[in-house]
Design a protein around this motif. Structure first.
Motif, short mmCIF file in Angstrom:
data_model
loop_
_atom_site.label_atom_id
_atom_site.label_comp_id
_atom_site.label_asym_id
_atom_site.label_seq_id
_atom_site.Cartn_x
_atom_site.Cartn_y
_atom_site.Cartn_z
N VAL A 123 0.73 -1.17 0.12
CA VAL A 123 -0.24 0.06 0.03
C VAL A 123 0.99 1.28 0.05
O VAL A 123 1.88 1.44 0.70
N LEU A 124 0.54 2.24 -0.87
CA LEU A 124 1.32 3.62 -0.87
C LEU A 124 0.21 4.57 -0.43
O LEU A 124 -1.04 4.49 -1.16
N ILE A 125 0.66 5.46 0.21
CA ILE A 125 -0.33 6.68 0.44
C ILE A 125 0.59 8.17 -0.03
O ILE A 125 1.75 8.03 0.55
N SER A 126 0.00 8.88 -0.76
CA SER A 126 0.73 9.98 -1.02
C SER A 126 0.94 11.28 -0.01
O SER A 126 0.28 10.99 1.04
N ALA A 127 2.02 12.02 -0.05
CA ALA A 127 2.22 12.83 0.85
C ALA A 127 1.18 13.97 1.38
O ALA A 127 1.44 14.54 2.62
N ASP A 128 0.13 14.00 0.54
CA ASP A 128 -1.02 15.03 0.75
C ASP A 128 -2.40 14.53 1.17
O ASP A 128 -3.35 15.18 1.18
N GLY A 129 -2.18 13.06 0.90
CA GLY A 129 -3.62 12.25 1.06
C GLY A 129 -4.44 12.22 -0.04
O GLY A 129 -5.51 11.88 -0.10
N GLY A 130 -3.87 12.73 -1.35
CA GLY A 130 -4.75 12.85 -2.53
C GLY A 130 -4.94 11.59 -3.26
O GLY A 130 -5.47 11.54 -4.17
N LEU A 131 -3.82 10.52 -2.88
CA LEU A 131 -3.86 9.26 -3.74
C LEU A 131 -3.41 7.97 -3.02
O LEU A 131 -2.55 8.27 -1.93
N VAL A 132 -3.90 6.84 -3.20
CA VAL A 132 -3.82 5.72 -2.55
C VAL A 132 -3.66 4.62 -3.56
O VAL A 132 -4.34 4.51 -4.44
N GLY A 133 -2.60 3.80 -3.40
CA GLY A 133 -2.43 2.74 -4.44
C GLY A 133 -2.33 1.32 -3.59
O GLY A 133 -1.35 1.30 -2.68
#
Length: 674
Positions: free
Chosen positions: A535-545
Motif C-alpha cells: 500500500v502506498l499513500i501520497s504525502a498530501d492524502g490525495g492518492l492511495v495505491g
C-alpha cells in the motif's frame, strides 16, 4: 601475519594502477554522507577529520595496510567535503504554501515534465515576507501567456510551495535536489507574466536566446527544436512526441548536451584545425600543430559550455574533454583510465552531489567501460591493414563495439533511475549515433564558423538533414512491438553492489578482477525479485495505491498524475493511471474507495464530496486517509491520516508484513521539511 603478507602482496601488485581508485573511495565518502540517517554534527566531522589525520600518517608507509589507510582517508575526506558543500549551498526554503504576487529576475527558461513553459526567478520578492526568509530562487510553471527573455524583471501571481519530498519512502527526494540547485520554492501561475522594468543584459543568456531564435527560424519546426537543444541546451521547443520517441528508442541521450556532444564537438574542431594546419607547410614545420589544435579545441569547448547554459551535465562533459585535451598538450595519453579518473575527481570536487545523478553514473560508466574495452581490443583496430576495405571494416566494428559496450554499461543505471529498458536501443544507436557525429555536429560547427559572413544557413541545412534522419529512426523504432520494457525499482543495496563488482572488474589488475562478476551476477539475479510496498499513500492524502493480483490499483482515475506515474514506474508497470484505477476490485465511486490489504481496511476519502458520501468509522485495524482536514472521532482506534499528519510523515508505505514506513522517518537533514 600470512594474511597481512598476502594482502600486502596483492595491493603492491597494483602499484601504478591505484590512481583510478581515488575518485571511487572519495565518492564512497560522498555516498555515505547521503546515506546517513541524521545530519552529521560538528563533533562528527571533527572526529572524522582527526581519524583521517591518523590514517594519513599510517598511509605514508606505503605497505598494504598503509594503502588501506589511504583508502579510508579518502572516504573520510569525501564525507566531510560533501557536508561542507551541503552547508555552503544552503539558502532559505519556503515553509508554507504561498499565494500572491511574486517578483524577480528571469534567470532561465525551460519546459516542465507536464510540457508547460517554466521560468526560474532570482532576486525574489514575496508579499509580507522578509528578505531573510525569502527564497533566493523560485521556479514557476506558466499556463498563460509566453515566457519572458532571460534577464527580464517580471511580476506574476503564483501559487508556491516548498519543494516536495519523495513520492514514496526511499524514492527520489526532490527536496534534496532542489537544495543543491538553490531552489527554495516551486509552483505555478495561471495569469500572464508582467514585465516590471527594462531587462538587464545577461550576455551569455542573451546570446543563447538570440542563437535559439536564429536556429529555429532557419530550420523546419520538427528539426529546429532539436537543433536548438543541441546547440544551446534549450529544450523548451522540442515537441513532446519527439521526446517520447527518443526515450522509447534509447536515443534521449542525444538531446542532452553530454560527453558525446562535447567530445564530438571538440573532436571535429581538433581534427579540422590539425588538417588545416598540415596543409600550410610554414605552420606545420615550425609550430606544434597538434598541441595548438588541442588548445583551440579547449577554448572552443569552453565557449560551447557557456553557450549551452553550463548546466551540470554539460559542465561534467567539459571537464572530461578538458582533461583529454590538456593531456594532448602535455604529451600524455589522452584516452586512458587515469584521464577518466581525473575527470571524475574534478567533477566530484566541483559538484559532489552529482554522484547521485543518473547523468554522472551513466556517463562515467560508459566512458570507463569503453576505455577498458578498447585497450583490450586495441590490436583489432590498428590502422594500415587491408586498405580502404579494412579501414571501413574497422570503423564498422568500432561502432558496433562502442554501442554495445556503452549500452551494456549504462543499462543498469537507466533501468534503476527510469525503470525502463529499450529493447531495440542498440539498433537505434547504430543507426543514429554515426549520423550525429558525421553530419549533425560538423554541420553545427560549420554554421558557427560561417555565421560572421552570414552563410550559417549552409551549416543549418546540413544539421537539419541529419536530425531528420535521427528523428525518423526514433519514430520507427518507437513503434515496433515491445520497443519499451518496464523494470521494477531495485532495493537500495542492489545498485551499489553491482557498481562495486563492475569497478573491481574494470579497474583491478590481475585474475582477481574476475571476482567482480560475482556481485554483478548476484545483483542482477535478485533485482527482479525486489519487493514493492503493498500500500502506498501520497504525502498530501490525495492518492492511495494498493497492490492487487493484476498490479497496483489507484484510488482515482486522474489527478496526482505525477505521483501515480512514479508509483507505476517503480512497480515496473506499463499501465497508465486511468487503467490502474479500473483495477479496483469492487465498488468504484470516485470519491470514497475501500481496499482490503495486509489484513487491514484502507479507506480513502477524497474532498468534501467524498466526506459527505462516507459513513464515518474508525474501527481497530482501519486506516482512514482524507485529502482535507477533518478531526478524528472521539472514540475509535483507527489510524487517521489527514494532510496535517502527512506533512509530518511524508508519503507512507505499508510492506507485506504490515510494517508502516514513512518517507521522513526519523531523519532530519538540511533539506528536510522544517
Amino acid at each position: 601475519m600470512r594474511v597481512f603478507g598476502a594482502l600486502d602482496a596483492r595491493l603492491q601488485a597494483q602499484r601504478g594502477h591505484l590512481f583510478p581508485w581515488v575518485p571511487v573511495f572519495f565518492g564512497l565518502g560522498v555516498g555515505l554522507y547521503f546515506a546517513s540517517p541524521m545530519e552529521p554534527q560538528r563533533l562528527h566531522y571533527l572526529g572524522i577529520l582527526l581519524t583521517a589525520g591518523g590514517l594519513g600518517v599510517r598511509a605514508r608507509r606505503g605497505d598494504g595496510v598503509g594503502l588501506l589507510a589511504g583508502a579510508l582517508l579518502l572516504v573520510g575526506l569525501g564525507f566531510c567535503y560533501m557536508g561542507l558543500r551541503a552547508h555552503q549551498v544552503g539558502a532559505p526554503v519556503l515553509s508554507y504554501r504561498y499565494y500572491g504576487p511574486v517578483e524577480g529576475q528571469v534567470l532561465a527558461v525551460d519546459r516542465s515534465a507536464s510540457d508547460a513553459m517554466r521560468i526560474t526567478l532570482g532576486s525574489v520578492r514575496l508579499r509580507d515576507m522578509s528578505p531573510a526568509r525569502t527564497p533566493d530562487r523560485v521556479r514557476i510553471s506558466l499556463f498563460e501567456g509566453s515566457a519572458p527573455m532571460p534577464g527580464s524583471w517580471v511580476m506574476t501571481t503564483a501559487n508556491l510551495s516548498p519543494p516536495q519530498g519523495p513520492a514514496e519512502p526511499g524514492g527520489f527526494d526532490f527536496r534534496r535536489h532542489a537544495w543543491f540547485l538553490g531552489l527554495g520554492a516551486v509552483g505555478y501561475s495561471r495569469v500572464p507574466v508582467l514585465r516590471t522594468g527594462p531587462p538587464e543584459v545577461l550576455p551569455v543568456a542573451t546570446l543563447r536566446a538570440q542563437l535559439s531564435e536564429r536556429v529555429r527560424a532557419a530550420m523546419p519546426a520538427d528539426t529546429g527544436g532539436v537543433a536548438t537543444a543541441l546547440m544551446t541546451g534549450d529544450r523548451a521547443h522540442v515537441p513532446r512526441q519527439v521526446t517520447e520517441n527518443l526515450r522509447a528508442s534509447n536515443l534521449a541521450h542525444l538531446l542532452a548536451i553530454s560527453g558525446l556532444h562535447m567530445g564530438l564537438f571538440a573532436g571535429v574542431v581538433f581534427a579540422s584545425l590539425r588538417r588545416c594546419f598540415a596543409l600550410c607547410p610554414p605552420i606545420a614545420l615550425r609550430w606544434p600543430v597538434k598541441k595548438l589544435s588541442a588548445a583551440v579545441a579547449l577554448v572552443a569547448s569552453f565557449g560551447y559550455l557557456l553557450l549551452s547554459g553550463a548546466n551540470v551535465a554539460t559542465e561534467r562533459a567539459f571537464l572530461m574533454v578538458a582533461v583529454m585535451l590538456v593531456a594532448v598538450m602535455l604529451d600524455r595519453r589522452a584516452i586512458s583510465v587515469r584521464a577518466v579518473a581525473l575527470a571524475a575527481m574534478l567533477v566530484l570536487l566541483r559538484r559532489p552531489e552529482s554522484l547521485l545523478s543518473a547523468g554522472f553514473q551513466m556517463s562515467f560508466s560508459a566512458t570507463l567501460a569503453l576505455v577498458v574495452a578498447f585497450q583490450l581490443l586495441q590490436p583489432w583496430f590498428r590502422p594500415g591493414r587491408g586498405g580502404a576495405l579494412g579501414a571501413a571494416a574497422r570503423w564498422g566494428l568500432a561502432l558496433l563495439v562502442s554501442s554495445l559496450v556503452a549500452g551494456l554499461a549504462t543499462a543498469p543505471f537507466g533501468a534503476a533511475h527510469f525503470n525502463m529498458i529499450s529493447h531495440y536501443g542498440l539498433l537505434a544507436n547504430l543507426a543514429a549515433v554515426p549520423v550525429m557525429g558525421a553530419v549533425v555536429v560538423p554541420g553545427a560547427v560549420l554554421a558557427i564558423c560561417l555565421a560572421p559572413i552570414g552563410a550559417s544557413a549552409v551549416g543549418f541545412w546540413i544539421m537539419s538533414q541529419g536530425i531528420a534522419w535521427i528523428l525518423k529512426v526514433a519514430e520507427t523504432v518507437a513503434t515496433w512491438p515491445g520497443a519499451r520494457g518496464h523494470v521494477v525499482a531495485p532495493e537500495a543495496w542492489i545498485l551499489p553492489v553491482l557498481v562495486a563488482g563492475a569497478l573491481l572488474l574494470l579497474l583491478w589488475q590481475g585474475r582477481f578482477r574476475w571476482a567482480g562478476l560475482i556481485p554483478i551476477a548476484l545483483a542482477l539475479v535478485v533485482w527482479p525479485l525486489s519487493p514493492r510496498p503493498e500500500v502506498l499513500i501520497s504525502a498530501d492524502g490525495g492518492l492511495v495505491g494498493v497492490m492487487t493480483e493484476t498490479g497496483r490499483a489507484l484510488s482515482r482515475p486522474s489527478g496526482k498524475s505525477f505521483v501515480a506515474g512514479i508509483w507505476l514506474e517503480n512497480d515496473g508497470d506499463g499501465m497508465d493511471q486511468a487503467r490502474a484505477y479500473r483495477r479496483i476490485p469492487e465498488g468504484r465511486d470516485g470519491k470514497v474507495q475501500i481496499f482490503q490489504s495486509i489484513g487491514r481496511r484502507f479507506v480513502h476519502v477524497l474532498g468534501k464530496t467524498g466526506l459527505r458520501a462516507w459513513q464515518p468509522s474508525c474501527a481497530r485495524g482501519e486506516v482512514i486517509i482524507l485529502s482535507i482536514e477533518v478531526e478524528p472521532p472521539a472514540a475509535g482506534d483507527c489510524l487517521w491520516l489527514t494532510p496535517r499528519q502527512l506533512r509530518e510523515t511524508g508519503s507512507i508505505a505499508f510492506a507485506g508484513n504490515g510494517a508502516m514506513i514513512t518517507a521522513n522517518g526519523q531523519a532530519r537533514r538540511l533539506w528536510s521539511a522544517p
